[in-house]
Design an enzyme around this catalytic site. Structure first.
Site, PDB file in Angstrom:
ATOM      1  N   ASP A  90       0.845  -1.197   0.152  1.00 30.35           N
ATOM      2  CA  ASP A  90      -0.079  -0.072   0.023  1.00 30.35           C
ATOM      3  C   ASP A  90       0.821   1.240   0.090  1.00 30.35           C
ATOM      4  OD1 ASP A  90      -2.391  -0.947  -0.010  1.00 30.35           O
ATOM      5  OD2 ASP A  90      -2.697  -1.234   2.057  1.00 30.35           O
TER       6      ASP A  90
HETATM    7  C1  GLC Z   1      -0.474   2.420   5.748  1.00 29.72           C
HETATM    8  C2  GLC Z   1       0.326   1.387   6.425  1.00 29.72           C
HETATM    9  C3  GLC Z   1      -0.006  -0.057   5.611  1.00 29.72           C
HETATM   10  C4  GLC Z   1      -1.370  -0.108   5.632  1.00 29.72           C
HETATM   11  C5  GLC Z   1      -2.318   0.911   4.995  1.00 29.72           C
HETATM   12  C6  GLC Z   1      -3.592   0.914   5.225  1.00 29.72           C
HETATM   13  O1  GLC Z   1      -0.014   2.855   4.508  1.00 29.72           O
HETATM   14  O2  GLC Z   1       1.891   1.557   6.365  1.00 29.72           O
HETATM   15  O3  GLC Z   1       0.766  -0.977   6.048  1.00 29.72           O
HETATM   16  O4  GLC Z   1      -1.709  -1.294   4.530  1.00 29.72           O
HETATM   17  O5  GLC Z   1      -1.654   2.076   5.836  1.00 29.72           O
HETATM   18  O6  GLC Z   1      -4.464   1.673   4.647  1.00 29.72           O
HETATM   19  C1  GLC Z   2      -1.246  -3.859   5.437  1.00 29.50           C
HETATM   20  C2  GLC Z   2      -2.476  -3.990   4.430  1.00 29.50           C
HETATM   21  C3  GLC Z   2      -2.497  -4.713   3.621  1.00 29.50           C
HETATM   22  C4  GLC Z   2      -1.211  -4.390   2.862  1.00 29.50           C
HETATM   23  C5  GLC Z   2      -0.065  -4.350   3.719  1.00 29.50           C
HETATM   24  C6  GLC Z   2       1.229  -3.877   2.892  1.00 29.50           C
HETATM   25  O1  GLC Z   2      -1.120  -5.003   6.156  1.00 29.50           O
HETATM   26  O2  GLC Z   2      -3.702  -4.411   5.556  1.00 29.50           O
HETATM   27  O3  GLC Z   2      -3.511  -4.785   2.822  1.00 29.50           O
HETATM   28  O4  GLC Z   2      -1.081  -5.414   1.629  1.00 29.50           O
HETATM   29  O5  GLC Z   2      -0.122  -3.500   4.690  1.00 29.50           O
HETATM   30  O6  GLC Z   2       1.165  -2.583   2.677  1.00 29.50           O
END
Ligand code: GLC
Ligand code: GLC
Length: 821
Positions: A492
């Site tokens: 993300d």
């Molecule tokens: C932030 C976190 C990521 C997560 C995301 C959810 O970017 O670093 O781990 O997946 O928020 O929206």
């Molecule tokens: C968080 C989110 C997941 C994402 C991950 C890496 O765990 O829930 O959807 O893939 O972060 O950013």
């Protein structure tokens, strides 16, 4: 490593495998160590000192009790029991009163937590759980006088009501301080805020004994400027029987408990939720209809009834956990797979990433990619729920094959605030569906009619949804022929189309780039892996022409990755919006990333040239540490708007070179596929809590569940974990260990046996329920191999190949699987 491991005498608890419990022996764990209660709509989070809250279905819209995130001291708000005797006051769960206890233990078990405390001659035991199919928390308190003189104990319960909408409750004080309403009748305190207007539900807190007093107004109970640790009502030993009107409604019962020497008394507290038919809301003007509450209370009004419910819960978990059991030479491996990992799989399946002590329950709903992936650790436990979940997810897909990134559990509708355009999302549904079919043999899921998000009524079946997911990748290719990344792929925080320079903007929803350039090699690997699976599904359902067409796309993608996605020693990660490489030796920072190594190696892209093997060697060389495999290296030390959130994190944390546990199992699987059993096991065990008992102080989070992130080598505190419980790590590491290390792998026609274990393991026994049969599998490894051919015999009869064909078997069968050269 950078930091010395703290010595192992600083333990905060231990596993009791016999009871399926983790026993915490100190109320002062490095972080609150929690458990989850409930598994069918009504949930509670409960810490090792009774902190936490409960909610019905949606932790944002139906929050029953208040909890203060990010509060001081930490873990503020919960179900508290104050005990006062001979001038001393303490807490039956270890907090919030600071009084040192003579004995303290918190047993977190499967769906219940039990607190055993002793102070002076008074022993107490609180057992907290949510009975099966019940919208209520039950807290049974047993009080014993272990002295030889009579004692009077003043007992005060305490919970604080949340005014339902947890987000509004924490923000909209100008309204909320005037809306609170309660009723008190006998030993029950009812919370009915907003019931007079649009809500047809209320909550209550009851006890099965007459009470000596109560408090429902927080200020009256605590006294001005006091905290939970020294309420004035407890100090005085007396309540004012306050009736809350606005401000902050609570529920506290006061009971004066006389205990003869050696005597034990038991109290059952029920914290319940009731929905009422709108026609039938009132029993008198402004008096709520309490029928539902009374029925609920009567179900748990004696310790015998409570014991019977606890026994039901125990049997329920025994049955679930019994579907897959393993006995290997390593008891840590066994306890992880037999107990805690499966338990966590249930919790992540139920809650996705919504409510934990790190997820506030007001943010994310059910994630499309998260929830699809969570099913792979759960399909063997409750396949019917997995089917329902997959179809719910499918219904949030749009007709162009893209998906809403999240949906709200209460409405099952896509979350418009976040929208879609995370281009890895669609293909995860191929994984979840294929995995479900392999587990159950139930192809009928493909025929279920499912709406697309834009529709009112369904015109297409689930198979069509998968086909559109597949085509969404095909229709969204970039300049190199690799999949366009959109807002982001699995990571993300790799935001290649965001270019944000404004701190008030969201990295995840802001999209400035033209979005037809930035490409993801990770999605390419994912497409090859799950695209191949889709081809298989097509073939097995007689769609040969479609299968052939799709196969071509998969082959083309393989070649494209070899041509444009290989960097010489490892797979590239992406091309950014300017067409520049990411995750390449040519970069200064972020030269190598884990995700594309994992996915392209699991898809065996370039296997004939040894690309997957090279990539795994590069992972070992550049990313592996004592605490797990880091996401990327070198860490980003500067913010780059072309990369987005990933470069916003300080080096070593989260997606910027943290050990983001979720993706480690991808490497474990790829290693197992290569036959390197020792590497696979090493990667598996590095992040598995059952193996980390000697570093509890450093690790900080619960030693019985996975955390999302462990700080990487560039951080201040490598090995320190954060964000426990709600992580895709649970499902993936379980999947890796059971399907690729033990190699007990459901396939379309039956159960494949394809282990890749430690060479030192001479034998492993496994039991596996599968499509109505119960297999007792004995894995034998006389020559000390990791992987080899497998000689199978079923009930003493040798068979060719390593597949147990499901159609031939029902009932109990004894399998010997010998690994031979
Ligand atoms: C932030 C976190 C990521 C997560 C995301 C959810 O970017 O670093 O781990 O997946 O928020 O929206
Ligand atoms: C968080 C989110 C997941 C994402 C991950 C890496 O765990 O829930 O959807 O893939 O972060 O950013």
């Amino acid at each position: 490593m950078h930091k010395q491991h703290p010595n192992s005498e600083q333990q905060f608890g231990f596993f009791d495998d016999e009871q399926c419990e983790y026993v915490i022996t100190s109320p002062h764990t490095p972080t609150p160590w929690i458990n989850y209660l409930g598994n069918d709509g009504f949930y509670g989070l409960i810490s090792n000192t009774g902190g936490g809250y409960c909610f019905y279905r949606d932790p944002k819209f139906r929050r029953l009790t208040r909890y203060r995130y990010n509060s001081v001291p930490v873990d503020n708000g919960g179900r508290y029991f104050y005990l006062k005797c001979d001038g001393q006051t303490w807490s039956a769960t270890g907090r919030p009163v600071h009084t040192a206890l003579d004995e303290y233990a918190c047993h977190h078990g499967m769906g219940y937590s039990r607190f055993k405390v002793r102070k002076n001659a008074i022993a107490s035991q609180v057992t907290s759980f949510i009975p099966l199919d019940t919208k209520a928390e039950v807290h049974q308190l047993e009080l014993s006088n272990t002295s030889d003189s009579a004692k009077t104990v003043d007992l005060f319960s305490f919970i604080e009501w949340c005014l339902w909408n947890a987000e509004d409750d924490g923000a909209n004080f100008q309204r909320n301080l005037s809306t609170g309403e309660v009723e008190v009748e006998d030993s029950t305190i009812y919370h009915k805020t907003e019931y007079r207007e649009r809500r047809n539900h209320y909550a209550f807190y009851s006890v099965n004994q007459p009470i000596d007093g109560f408090e429902t107004d927080r200020e009256t109970f605590l006294g001005p400027y006091r905290g939970f640790e020294n309420p004035i009502a407890v100090e005085r030993g007396q309540t004012a029987n306050s009736v809350a009107r606005g401000w902050s409604p609570i529920a506290s019962h006061h009971i004066k408990c006389e205990l003869a020497p050696g005597e034990t008394k038991t109290f059952v507290f029920v914290l319940g939720y009731c929905e009422v038919d709108p026609q039938d809301k009132w029993q008198a003007p402004n008096v709520i209809n309490k029928t539902a509450a009374k029925t609920l209370q009567s179900q748990f009004d004696s310790s015998e009834k409570v014991a019977a419910e606890l026994e039901k819960l125990r049997l329920y978990w025994q049955k679930l956990l019994g579907k897959f059991t393993v006995k290997s030479p390593d008891e840590r491996f066994n306890r992880a797979l037999n107990i805690w990992n499966q338990y966590q799989n249930m919790v992540t399946f139920n809650l996705s990433r919504s409510a934990s002590f790190y997820e506030s329950g007001i943010g994310r709903g059910m994630g499309f990619r998260d929830s699809n992936q969570d099913t792979i650790g759960f399909a063997h436990m409750v396949p019917e729920k997995v089917k329902e979940r997959i179809l719910d997810l499918s219904a949030t897909q749009k007709s162009d094959g893209s998906a809403y990134h999240q949906y709200q559990p209460l409405t099952k509708k896509g979350n418009a605030n976040i929208g879609g355009n995370f281009n890895d999302d669609p293909m995860w549904m191929v994984l979840s569906t294929a995995n479900y079919i392999k587990e159950t043999g139930d192809y009928s899921i493909l025929d279920e009619m499912v709406i697309y998000d834009e529709q009112e009524t369904a015109t297409h079946n689930h198979f069509d949804h998968l086909e559109r997911a597949f085509n969404h990748v095909v229709n969204n290719l970039g300049p190199h022929g690799l999949p366009l990344i959109g807002r982001a792929d699995w990571n993300d925080c790799l935001n290649l189309n965001c270019f944000s320079e404004d701190p008030n903007e969201s990295y995840q929803t802001t999209q400035r780039g033209a979005s037809d350039v930035a490409e993801s090699v990770m999605i390419a690997g994912q497409f090859v892996l799950y695209g191949q699976e889709f081809v298989e599904i097509c073939q097995r359902t007689g769609k040969h022409e479609l299968a052939a067409q799709c196969q071509k796309h998969v082959e083309t993608m393989r070649q494209t990755v070899e041509q444009h996605g290989w960097d010489g020693e490892w797979y590239l990660r992406a091309y950014d919006a300017r067409g520049l490489k990411i995750g390449s030796k040519d970069n200064d920072e972020g030269k190598i990333f884990i995700e594309s190594q994992g996915f392209c190696a699991m898809a065996e892209i370039g296997k004939d040239k040894g690309l997957n093997l090279h990539a795994m060697n590069a992972v070992e060389k550049h990313l592996a540490t004592d605490f797990g495999i880091m996401l990327n290296q070198p860490a980003f030390t500067r913010y780059s708007k072309y990369m987005g959130e990933i470069s916003s994190y300080p080096p070593g944390y989260k997606e910027n070179a943290g050990i983001f546990c979720h993706n480690n199992p991808w490497i474990t699987i790829a290693e197992a596929m290569l036959g390197r059993g020792e590497k696979a096991f090493e990667y598996y065990s590095k992040i598995t809590p059952a193996f980390l008992q000697d570093v509890q102080t450093l690790h900080k989070t619960e030693p019985y569940v996975y955390s999302q992130m462990i700080a990487g080598k560039d951080s201040a505190n490598p090995g320190e974990a954060k964000n426990s419980w709600l992580t895709g790590t649970a499902a993936w590491n379980y999947y890796a260990a059971t399907q690729y290390i033990l190699g007990i792998r459901p396939d379309y026609d039956g159960l494949l046996i394809d282990p890749c274990i430690l060479p030192s393991w001479k034998s492993v026994s496994i039991t596996r329920e599968f499509r109505g049969a119960n297999y007792q599998i004995e894995l034998r490894n006389p020559s000390g191999l990791s992987k080899g051919k497998v000689q199978l015999s079923i009930d003493g009869v040798k068979i060719a190949g390593n597949l147990i064909e499901a159609k031939h078997y029902a009932g109990k069968h004894h399998i010997v699987a010998e690994i031979i050269a």
